[in-house]
Design a protein around this motif. Structure first.
Motif, PDB file in Angstrom:
ATOM      1  N   ARG A  91       1.273  -2.148  -7.344  1.00 21.05           N
ATOM      2  CA  ARG A  91       1.391  -1.070  -6.360  1.00 21.05           C
ATOM      3  C   ARG A  91       2.028  -1.618  -5.076  1.00 21.05           C
ATOM      4  O   ARG A  91       1.905  -2.808  -4.779  1.00 21.05           O
ATOM      5  N   MET A  92       2.662  -0.738  -4.321  1.00 18.30           N
ATOM      6  CA  MET A  92       3.426  -1.214  -3.180  1.00 18.30           C
ATOM      7  C   MET A  92       3.318  -0.273  -1.989  1.00 18.30           C
ATOM      8  O   MET A  92       3.451   0.939  -2.130  1.00 18.30           O
ATOM      9  N   VAL A  93       3.085  -0.874  -0.827  1.00 16.05           N
ATOM     10  CA  VAL A  93       3.276  -0.200   0.454  1.00 16.05           C
ATOM     11  C   VAL A  93       4.399  -0.946   1.165  1.00 16.05           C
ATOM     12  O   VAL A  93       4.231  -2.098   1.564  1.00 16.05           O
ATOM     13  N   ASN A  94       5.520  -0.300   1.270  1.00 20.17           N
ATOM     14  CA  ASN A  94       6.705  -0.892   1.891  1.00 20.17           C
ATOM     15  C   ASN A  94       7.011  -0.146   3.192  1.00 20.17           C
ATOM     16  O   ASN A  94       6.934   1.084   3.235  1.00 20.17           O
ATOM     17  N   ILE A  95       7.365  -0.899   4.221  1.00 25.62           N
ATOM     18  CA  ILE A  95       7.749  -0.287   5.490  1.00 25.62           C
ATOM     19  C   ILE A  95       9.227  -0.592   5.740  1.00 25.62           C
ATOM     20  O   ILE A  95       9.572  -1.702   6.145  1.00 25.62           O
ATOM     21  N   PRO A  96      10.121   0.360   5.476  1.00 22.40           N
ATOM     22  CA  PRO A  96      11.537   0.133   5.735  1.00 22.40           C
ATOM     23  C   PRO A  96      11.827   0.256   7.227  1.00 22.40           C
ATOM     24  O   PRO A  96      11.379   1.199   7.886  1.00 22.40           O
ATOM     25  N   MET A  97      12.566  -0.712   7.759  1.00 23.53           N
ATOM     26  CA  MET A  97      12.914  -0.724   9.175  1.00 23.53           C
ATOM     27  C   MET A  97      14.397  -1.032   9.353  1.00 23.53           C
ATOM     28  O   MET A  97      14.790  -1.793  10.233  1.00 23.53           O
ATOM     29  N   ASP A  98      15.197  -0.428   8.482  1.00 21.11           N
ATOM     30  CA  ASP A  98      16.651  -0.577   8.564  1.00 21.11           C
ATOM     31  C   ASP A  98      17.281   0.533   9.397  1.00 21.11           C
ATOM     32  O   ASP A  98      18.501   0.639   9.474  1.00 21.11           O
ATOM     33  N   HIS A  99      16.458   1.329  10.058  1.00 21.36           N
ATOM     34  CA  HIS A  99      16.944   2.508  10.767  1.00 21.36           C
ATOM     35  C   HIS A  99      17.765   2.171  12.010  1.00 21.36           C
ATOM     36  O   HIS A  99      18.462   3.026  12.546  1.00 21.36           O
ATOM     37  N   GLY A 100      17.679   0.939  12.504  1.00 18.21           N
ATOM     38  CA  GLY A 100      18.436   0.571  13.687  1.00 18.21           C
ATOM     39  C   GLY A 100      19.928   0.722  13.498  1.00 18.21           C
ATOM     40  O   GLY A 100      20.651   1.081  14.433  1.00 18.21           O
TER      41      GLY A 100
ATOM     42  N   GLY B 231      -1.748  -4.581   9.045  1.00 15.76           N
ATOM     43  CA  GLY B 231      -2.387  -3.358   8.580  1.00 15.76           C
ATOM     44  C   GLY B 231      -2.427  -3.205   7.068  1.00 15.76           C
ATOM     45  O   GLY B 231      -3.098  -2.304   6.559  1.00 15.76           O
ATOM     46  N   GLY B 232      -1.702  -4.056   6.347  1.00 14.37           N
ATOM     47  CA  GLY B 232      -1.777  -4.005   4.890  1.00 14.37           C
ATOM     48  C   GLY B 232      -0.489  -3.728   4.164  1.00 14.37           C
ATOM     49  O   GLY B 232      -0.489  -3.591   2.930  1.00 14.37           O
ATOM     50  N   ALA B 233       0.638  -3.629   4.881  1.00 17.15           N
ATOM     51  CA  ALA B 233       1.922  -3.437   4.197  1.00 17.15           C
ATOM     52  C   ALA B 233       2.209  -4.629   3.299  1.00 17.15           C
ATOM     53  O   ALA B 233       2.070  -5.776   3.710  1.00 17.15           O
TER      54      ALA B 233
ATOM     55  N   ALA C  15      -4.046   2.919   6.878  1.00 12.77           N
ATOM     56  CA  ALA C  15      -4.419   4.172   6.222  1.00 12.77           C
ATOM     57  C   ALA C  15      -3.608   4.395   4.955  1.00 12.77           C
ATOM     58  O   ALA C  15      -4.155   4.783   3.909  1.00 12.77           O
ATOM     59  N   VAL C  16      -2.306   4.149   5.036  1.00 11.56           N
ATOM     60  CA  VAL C  16      -1.449   4.298   3.852  1.00 11.56           C
ATOM     61  C   VAL C  16      -1.875   3.323   2.771  1.00 11.56           C
ATOM     62  O   VAL C  16      -1.963   3.676   1.581  1.00 11.56           O
ATOM     63  N   SER C  17      -2.163   2.093   3.167  1.00 12.75           N
ATOM     64  CA  SER C  17      -2.582   1.073   2.202  1.00 12.75           C
ATOM     65  C   SER C  17      -3.881   1.468   1.520  1.00 12.75           C
ATOM     66  O   SER C  17      -4.061   1.246   0.317  1.00 12.75           O
ATOM     67  N   MET C  18      -4.796   2.070   2.257  1.00 13.25           N
ATOM     68  CA  MET C  18      -6.056   2.501   1.659  1.00 13.25           C
ATOM     69  C   MET C  18      -5.835   3.571   0.594  1.00 13.25           C
ATOM     70  O   MET C  18      -6.477   3.563  -0.463  1.00 13.25           O
ATOM     71  N   VAL C  19      -4.910   4.490   0.867  1.00 10.61           N
ATOM     72  CA  VAL C  19      -4.603   5.531  -0.119  1.00 10.61           C
ATOM     73  C   VAL C  19      -3.959   4.934  -1.362  1.00 10.61           C
ATOM     74  O   VAL C  19      -4.304   5.279  -2.494  1.00 10.61           O
ATOM     75  N   VAL C  20      -3.015   4.010  -1.159  1.00 11.31           N
ATOM     76  CA  VAL C  20      -2.260   3.447  -2.280  1.00 11.31           C
ATOM     77  C   VAL C  20      -3.087   2.437  -3.067  1.00 11.31           C
ATOM     78  O   VAL C  20      -3.145   2.482  -4.301  1.00 11.31           O
ATOM     79  N   HIS C  21      -3.721   1.508  -2.368  1.00 13.80           N
ATOM     80  CA  HIS C  21      -4.378   0.389  -3.052  1.00 13.80           C
ATOM     81  C   HIS C  21      -5.851   0.624  -3.358  1.00 13.80           C
ATOM     82  O   HIS C  21      -6.371   0.098  -4.343  1.00 13.80           O
TER      83      HIS C  21
ATOM     84  N   ASP D 225      -9.373  11.817   4.041  1.00  9.90           N
ATOM     85  CA  ASP D 225     -10.371  11.801   5.103  1.00  9.90           C
ATOM     86  C   ASP D 225     -10.907  10.393   5.336  1.00  9.90           C
ATOM     87  O   ASP D 225     -11.068   9.959   6.488  1.00  9.90           O
ATOM     88  N   THR D 226     -11.163   9.672   4.253  1.00  6.91           N
ATOM     89  CA  THR D 226     -11.670   8.299   4.384  1.00  6.91           C
ATOM     90  C   THR D 226     -10.623   7.409   5.047  1.00  6.91           C
ATOM     91  O   THR D 226     -10.952   6.603   5.941  1.00  6.91           O
ATOM     92  N   ALA D 227      -9.369   7.537   4.621  1.00  8.71           N
ATOM     93  CA  ALA D 227      -8.310   6.719   5.197  1.00  8.71           C
ATOM     94  C   ALA D 227      -8.137   6.999   6.683  1.00  8.71           C
ATOM     95  O   ALA D 227      -7.970   6.080   7.491  1.00  8.71           O
TER      96      ALA D 227
END
Length: 260
Positions: A17-26, A48-50, A240-246, A252-254
């Motif tokens: 499973r993966m939580v990825n944070i793309p930051m190529d928006h610059g 935070g868990g990414a 929060a995203v990591s809690m949902v994914v992993h 509500d818990t996240a």
């Protein structure tokens, strides 16, 4: 699958499973909030868990000291919102350059249904061939975008992720269709792991509900950019995203336990 690809997939995800944070928006929209001091943002979201972060190659030296042992993906094409056609993604790097910059994987963007689709399919073939030679995983960001194309239609999104598999990618990223039932048609269209694109920022609850719906539909994770790196508390949102994914947490818990 080559052993190198398997090993590197484990660096950009956790237990499949993966939580990825793309930051190529610059390169796309300029030095927006969260990307000016990208070092602090990378430190926050990975604490935070990414599982991984993603940038263009030129930011590699700003990524490595701050990613807290998370994985690193380098994106290989781009366009700007100021250009004549934002859907016309052009190459910005090579697989070899990504390897030299310390990437664990590479990614590229394709817009199914756009005027530039034929060129992007050719780019995809070049990138996946080169990446295979280095044992490097490929994340294909495949979207349904173009004249008279519904960007959230499940059938269009299914075509997009299937295109990722057909061109040799290892992971497919695409938009959310709006509900879990229709998104299952997307995840079942390919044997690749499908990760949900965050898209335009909404409320924290809405973004987490989208992530939860995608996971319930069989997605392997989430790639969420602006909703995390532009957040007032990016570490909490990433958690929060990591809690949902992993952890399969409820929304509500996240929201409660992440500190949002």
């Amino acid at each position: 699958m080559a052993e190198g690809i398997k090993a590197r997939l484990e660096r950009i995800g956790t237990d499949g499973r993966m939580v990825n944070i793309p930051m190529d928006h610059g390169i796309t929209i300029g030095p927006t909030k969260g990307l000016v001091d990208i070092e602090s943002t990378i430190d926050a979201v990975t604490r935070g868990g990414a599982d991984s972060v993603l940038t263009q190659k030129g930011l590699a030296s700003r990524v490595h000291p701050n990613k807290n042992d998370s994985g690193y993906i380098i994106h290989l094409n781009a366009s700007t919102t100021a250009g004549p056609d934002p859907n016309d993604k052009r190459l910005t790097g090579t697989v070899k350059e990504a390897v030299r910059a310390g990437a664990d994987a590479v990614s590229f963007h394709m817009n199914v249904g756009s005027d530039s689709e034929p060129r992007q399919i050719e780019q995809a073939a070049q990138i996946t061939k080169a990446a295979d030679e280095f044992g490097l995983p490929v994340l294909a960001m495949t979207y349904a975008r173009g004249p008279d194309v519904d960007e959230h239609d499940a059938d269009n999104l299914a075509h997009a992720v299937r295109l990722a598999e057909e061109t040799g990618a290892d992971i497919a990223k695409t938009a959310y269709s709006g509900d879990s039932e229709s998104y299952r048609r997307v995840t079942e269209a390919t044997r690749l792991p499908v990760i949900m694109a965050g898209g335009s920022p909404q409320s924290d609850r809405e973004m987490l509900e989208n992530a939860k719906g995608a996971m319930e539909a069989g997605a392997a994770g989430v790639s969420m950019g602006r909703s995390v790196f532009q957040h007032d508390t990016p570490e909490a949102m990433a958690r929060a995203v990591s809690m949902v994914v992993h952890d399969e947490a409820t929304v509500d818990t996240a929201l409660t336990q992440s500190g949002l």
